[in-house]
Design a protein around this motif. Structure first.
Motif, PDB file in Angstrom:
ATOM      1  N   PRO A   1      51.982 -49.766 -14.443  1.00  0.00           N
ATOM      2  CA  PRO A   1      51.090 -50.891 -14.722  1.00  0.00           C
ATOM      3  C   PRO A   1      50.260 -50.650 -15.984  1.00  0.00           C
ATOM      4  O   PRO A   1      49.769 -49.547 -16.213  1.00  0.00           O
ATOM      5  CB  PRO A   1      50.196 -50.929 -13.484  1.00  0.00           C
ATOM      6  N   LYS A   2      50.107 -51.727 -16.771  1.00  0.00           N
ATOM      7  CA  LYS A   2      49.346 -51.603 -18.028  1.00  0.00           C
ATOM      8  C   LYS A   2      47.939 -51.072 -17.790  1.00  0.00           C
ATOM      9  O   LYS A   2      47.392 -50.341 -18.605  1.00  0.00           O
ATOM     10  CB  LYS A   2      49.229 -52.975 -18.689  1.00  0.00           C
ATOM     11  N   GLY A   3      47.357 -51.470 -16.652  1.00  0.00           N
ATOM     12  CA  GLY A   3      45.980 -51.071 -16.359  1.00  0.00           C
ATOM     13  C   GLY A   3      45.829 -49.566 -16.206  1.00  0.00           C
ATOM     14  O   GLY A   3      44.723 -49.038 -16.301  1.00  0.00           O
TER      15      GLY A   3
ATOM     16  N   THR B   1      48.921 -60.298  -4.364  1.00  0.00           N
ATOM     17  CA  THR B   1      50.169 -60.364  -5.128  1.00  0.00           C
ATOM     18  C   THR B   1      50.531 -61.802  -5.449  1.00  0.00           C
ATOM     19  O   THR B   1      50.304 -62.713  -4.662  1.00  0.00           O
ATOM     20  CB  THR B   1      51.352 -59.754  -4.334  1.00  0.00           C
ATOM     21  N   GLN B   2      51.116 -61.968  -6.613  1.00  0.00           N
ATOM     22  CA  GLN B   2      51.565 -63.294  -7.015  1.00  0.00           C
ATOM     23  C   GLN B   2      52.981 -63.528  -6.502  1.00  0.00           C
ATOM     24  O   GLN B   2      53.636 -62.587  -6.041  1.00  0.00           O
ATOM     25  CB  GLN B   2      51.517 -63.420  -8.532  1.00  0.00           C
ATOM     26  N   GLY B   3      53.429 -64.764  -6.609  1.00  0.00           N
ATOM     27  CA  GLY B   3      54.779 -65.081  -6.163  1.00  0.00           C
ATOM     28  C   GLY B   3      55.838 -64.613  -7.154  1.00  0.00           C
ATOM     29  O   GLY B   3      55.530 -64.260  -8.295  1.00  0.00           O
TER      30      GLY B   3
ATOM     31  N   VAL C   1      46.935 -55.234 -25.524  1.00  0.00           N
ATOM     32  CA  VAL C   1      48.013 -54.231 -25.633  1.00  0.00           C
ATOM     33  C   VAL C   1      49.304 -54.907 -25.182  1.00  0.00           C
ATOM     34  O   VAL C   1      49.471 -55.214 -23.999  1.00  0.00           O
ATOM     35  CB  VAL C   1      47.733 -53.014 -24.730  1.00  0.00           C
ATOM     36  N   LYS C   2      50.181 -55.174 -26.132  1.00  0.00           N
ATOM     37  CA  LYS C   2      51.443 -55.853 -25.810  1.00  0.00           C
ATOM     38  C   LYS C   2      52.645 -54.957 -26.114  1.00  0.00           C
ATOM     39  O   LYS C   2      53.628 -54.973 -25.378  1.00  0.00           O
ATOM     40  CB  LYS C   2      51.605 -57.136 -26.643  1.00  0.00           C
ATOM     41  N   ASN C   3      52.571 -54.244 -27.257  1.00  0.00           N
ATOM     42  CA  ASN C   3      53.737 -53.504 -27.746  1.00  0.00           C
ATOM     43  C   ASN C   3      53.469 -52.003 -27.727  1.00  0.00           C
ATOM     44  O   ASN C   3      52.313 -51.567 -27.726  1.00  0.00           O
ATOM     45  CB  ASN C   3      54.025 -53.944 -29.190  1.00  0.00           C
TER      46      ASN C   3
ATOM     47  N   GLY D   1      55.168 -56.080 -18.336  1.00  0.00           N
ATOM     48  CA  GLY D   1      54.885 -55.236 -19.502  1.00  0.00           C
ATOM     49  C   GLY D   1      56.159 -54.795 -20.204  1.00  0.00           C
ATOM     50  O   GLY D   1      56.258 -53.651 -20.662  1.00  0.00           O
ATOM     51  N   THR D   2      57.127 -55.686 -20.310  1.00  0.00           N
ATOM     52  CA  THR D   2      58.438 -55.318 -20.858  1.00  0.00           C
ATOM     53  C   THR D   2      58.335 -54.794 -22.283  1.00  0.00           C
ATOM     54  O   THR D   2      58.957 -53.793 -22.630  1.00  0.00           O
ATOM     55  CB  THR D   2      59.369 -56.558 -20.876  1.00  0.00           C
ATOM     56  N   ARG D   3      57.522 -55.479 -23.111  1.00  0.00           N
ATOM     57  CA  ARG D   3      57.443 -55.060 -24.519  1.00  0.00           C
ATOM     58  C   ARG D   3      56.838 -53.676 -24.652  1.00  0.00           C
ATOM     59  O   ARG D   3      57.233 -52.893 -25.501  1.00  0.00           O
ATOM     60  CB  ARG D   3      56.611 -56.079 -25.322  1.00  0.00           C
TER      61      ARG D   3
HETATM   62  P1  UTP Z   1      52.225 -61.255 -20.944  1.00  0.00           P
HETATM   63  O1  UTP Z   1      52.774 -62.603 -21.094  1.00  0.00           O
HETATM   64  O2  UTP Z   1      51.797 -60.566 -22.175  1.00  0.00           O
HETATM   65  O3  UTP Z   1      53.261 -60.398 -20.132  1.00  0.00           O
HETATM   66  O4  UTP Z   1      51.067 -61.334 -19.920  1.00  0.00           O
HETATM   67  P2  UTP Z   1      53.324 -58.850 -19.827  1.00  0.00           P
HETATM   68  O5  UTP Z   1      54.009 -58.692 -18.541  1.00  0.00           O
HETATM   69  O6  UTP Z   1      51.981 -58.178 -19.894  1.00  0.00           O
HETATM   70  O7  UTP Z   1      54.219 -58.284 -20.995  1.00  0.00           O
HETATM   71  P3  UTP Z   1      55.728 -58.664 -21.422  1.00  0.00           P
HETATM   72  O8  UTP Z   1      55.700 -60.095 -21.865  1.00  0.00           O
HETATM   73  O9  UTP Z   1      56.619 -58.431 -20.225  1.00  0.00           O
HETATM   74  O10 UTP Z   1      55.982 -57.706 -22.530  1.00  0.00           O
HETATM   75  C1  UTP Z   1      49.730 -61.525 -20.240  1.00  0.00           C
HETATM   76  C2  UTP Z   1      48.907 -61.144 -19.028  1.00  0.00           C
HETATM   77  O11 UTP Z   1      49.282 -61.918 -17.914  1.00  0.00           O
HETATM   78  C3  UTP Z   1      49.643 -61.075 -16.830  1.00  0.00           C
HETATM   79  C4  UTP Z   1      50.010 -59.743 -17.435  1.00  0.00           C
HETATM   80  O12 UTP Z   1      49.840 -58.694 -16.498  1.00  0.00           O
HETATM   81  C5  UTP Z   1      49.018 -59.690 -18.591  1.00  0.00           C
HETATM   82  O13 UTP Z   1      47.748 -59.309 -18.136  1.00  0.00           O
HETATM   83  N1  UTP Z   1      50.792 -61.680 -16.118  1.00  0.00           N
HETATM   84  C6  UTP Z   1      51.859 -62.134 -16.807  1.00  0.00           C
HETATM   85  C7  UTP Z   1      50.745 -61.744 -14.758  1.00  0.00           C
HETATM   86  O14 UTP Z   1      49.760 -61.315 -14.117  1.00  0.00           O
HETATM   87  N2  UTP Z   1      51.817 -62.271 -14.110  1.00  0.00           N
HETATM   88  C8  UTP Z   1      52.903 -62.752 -14.753  1.00  0.00           C
HETATM   89  O15 UTP Z   1      53.832 -63.234 -14.082  1.00  0.00           O
HETATM   90  C9  UTP Z   1      52.920 -62.683 -16.147  1.00  0.00           C
END
Ligand code: UTP
Length: 484
Positions: free
Chosen positions: A133-135, A201-203, A411-413, A125-127
């Motif tokens: 966590p976004k959730g 958890t993912q890798g 929700v990205k930004n 969720g860097t942006r």
């Molecule tokens: P995004 O590519 O928009 O990435 O992921 P992000 O982490 O939410 O935001 P930025 O790019 O760092 O700003 C789209 C979806 O894929 C999930 C994210 O949690 C989101 O639901 N995702 C992304 C993962 O689960 N794992 C990842 O390695 C990347």
């Protein structure tokens, strides 16, 4: 100790396994990670070795050779690109009949307990920059429910409607797993039975600098990053989720990304089309807002269904039009998929082949003196797999168009486009549309947004149809309406 002059004999280790990993690091010319070895405590040394042990150095070497040293040798030319066949939004009677038939098949699949939900929530969720966590973001317009609560209530409502269990699997990553799980526990799983909610958890992959060297977070740890949403397919297998699904009789996975606030969980018509076609992985698509919108499109590339990133489309392709004036490549990718469990199994068994994509970013790290730096220029390469790269392996897919305003608002930004504000507004607008459909007068402003605030809980109505059955149609909207 100066990294360039380090010898592996100088790195004193406790046992043969530690010695082996040190040798491996040296043989891959990453010995700078031991620059501060003699300053570290035993625990810190162990932590560093544990982190290094998890790295697939052969993969790392491949990525460096392909993306750092051989940058110009990548991306073979695309030869053909065609729009795919799409199941349209039903307009006429025959399309509506087909959709109703599909829906019955989907209803049956849900009702017999063969459908699970996978929510991917491992991204950084860097942006958004929220540092959580976004959730867990507060998002619903009146009640201030979190994103996770909204998803949970949709699943709960579906389970009640179909009198069934829909297991929910949430993919996290090491950076947010604990916070995510704590959030669910603090909120008593939003009324769901915790036996039916699982986290996996993912890798992760190491992050490297633009010369291919591992970046360090501290003197005793390297920088890592989740391996992309494509990592879901690998993690489903490696974390035992596929086995769990098989034990529960799950056949179909409804995949979505945590940040899409309007997600319609396990849409039965979509399931029905997918099942009756014998499809293995099927995307939903939405119309792009304009030719230059920066979203991937779904198309047939060199004979295979694929998602083509915005940057990979030429200007001519972005603007190409059909004889009726519509955009030729207009089907944007909202990252909603149905995947069959046996397909995910097969893709893992036939040795996992999703490609890695490089993203060049600004990544905080420590410099040669061990001081923390926050770079102002891009300094690092991260590698991610993308879920949509699995499409070309599916063999059979259906592609279903849905109304963007009803199903896609991510929700990205932090502000502006695709932000919490636009997500809230899109919820209000969608609820306004449902209410208008049952005859309630809903005022709008000059850009088409509802004037006022509306919230309809998924537990009250999951869609316009359910609202119709429940609502008192004589209701008058006076600027705020909260149906829970
Ligand atoms: P995004 O590519 O928009 O990435 O992921 P992000 O982490 O939410 O935001 P930025 O790019 O760092 O700003 C789209 C979806 O894929 C999930 C994210 O949690 C989101 O639901 N995702 C992304 C993962 O689960 N794992 C990842 O390695 C990347």
């Amino acid at each position: 100790m100066i990294a360039d002059k380090l010898k592996h004999s100088e790195i004193k280790t406790e046992n043969d396994s530690d010695k082996l990993i040190v040798e491996k690091v040296f043989s891959h010319k990453q010995e700078h990670v031991f620059r501060w070895w003699n300053d570290l405590t035993i625990n810190e040394q162990e932590n560093l070795l544990d982190q290094l042990r998890l790295i697939d150095f052969t993969l790392l070497q491949d990525l460096i050779e392909k993306h750092i040293e051989g940058d110009n040798l990548t991306s073979p030319e695309t030869t053909t690109l065609e729009p795919p066949d799409i199941i349209p939004i039903p307009q006429n009677d025959s399309q509506k009949t087909r959709s109703d038939e599909a829906r019955k098949i989907g209803d049956n699949a849900i009702g017999t307990g063969t459908v699970a939900v996978v929510t991917v929530a491992g991204g950084l969720g860097t942006r958004l920059g929220a540092n959580r966590p976004k959730g867990t973001l507060t998002i619903s317009p009146i009640m201030g429910k979190s994103v996770f609560q909204l998803h949970a209530e949709k699943i709960k409502a579906m389970m009640k409607k179909y009198d069934t269990v829909i297991p929910w699997y949430i993919m996290t990553s090491l950076n947010n797993d604990e916070m995510t799980q704590n959030f669910f526990e603090e909120n008593l799983f939003f009324g769901l039975d915790s036996d039916n909610v699982s986290f996996f958890t993912q890798g992760v992959l190491p992050v490297i600098d633009l010369q291919g060297k591992l970046l360090m977070d501290s003197k005793s740890s390297i920088v890592t990053s989740p391996n992309g949403h494509g990592g879901t397919l690998l993690a489903l297998k490696e974390r035992g989720i596929l086995s769990n699904m098989n034990e529960r009789g799950i056949k179909h996975i409804f995949y979505h990304q945590v940040d899409n606030i309007l997600i319609k969980i396990a849409d039965p018509a979509y399931l029905g089309y997918h099942i009756s076609a014998g499809a293995k992985m099927s995307p939903k698509v939405v119309q792009k807002t304009d030719p230059e919108e920066k979203v991937g499109i779904v198309g047939i590339r060199d004979g295979h269904l694929d998602t083509i990133e915005y940057s990979e489309l030429s200007k001519e392709e972005r603007h190409a039009i059909n004889p009726d004036g519509s955009l030729k490549f207009r089907m944007g990718n909202p990252a909603i998929y149905l995947l069959d469990v046996d397909f995910v199994e097969n893709i893992n068994e036939s040795h996992f082949t999703l490609p890695y994509h490089k993203a060049v970013k600004k990544v905080p790290c420590i410099d040669e003196n061990g001081c923390k730096i926050k770079p102002s220029e891009n300094n690092a390469a991260k590698f991610e797999m993308f879920i949509f790269d699995a499409l070309k392996h599916a063999g059979k897919s259906i592609i279903m168009e849905v109304v963007r305003e009803d199903e896609f608002s991510p929700v990205k930004n932090a502000e502006g486009k695709d932000s919490p504000d636009t997500a809230k507004q899109s919820m209000i607008n969608m609820f306004g549309k449902w209410l208008k459909g049952v005859g309630v007068e809903i005022p709008k402003d000059e850009v088409g947004n509802v004037k006022g605030t509306i919230e309809i809980s998924p537990l009250y109505a999951l869609d316009a149809e359910e609202l119709k059955e429940k609502i008192d149609q004589k209701i008058v909207f006076t600027g705020e309406l909260n149906l829970q």
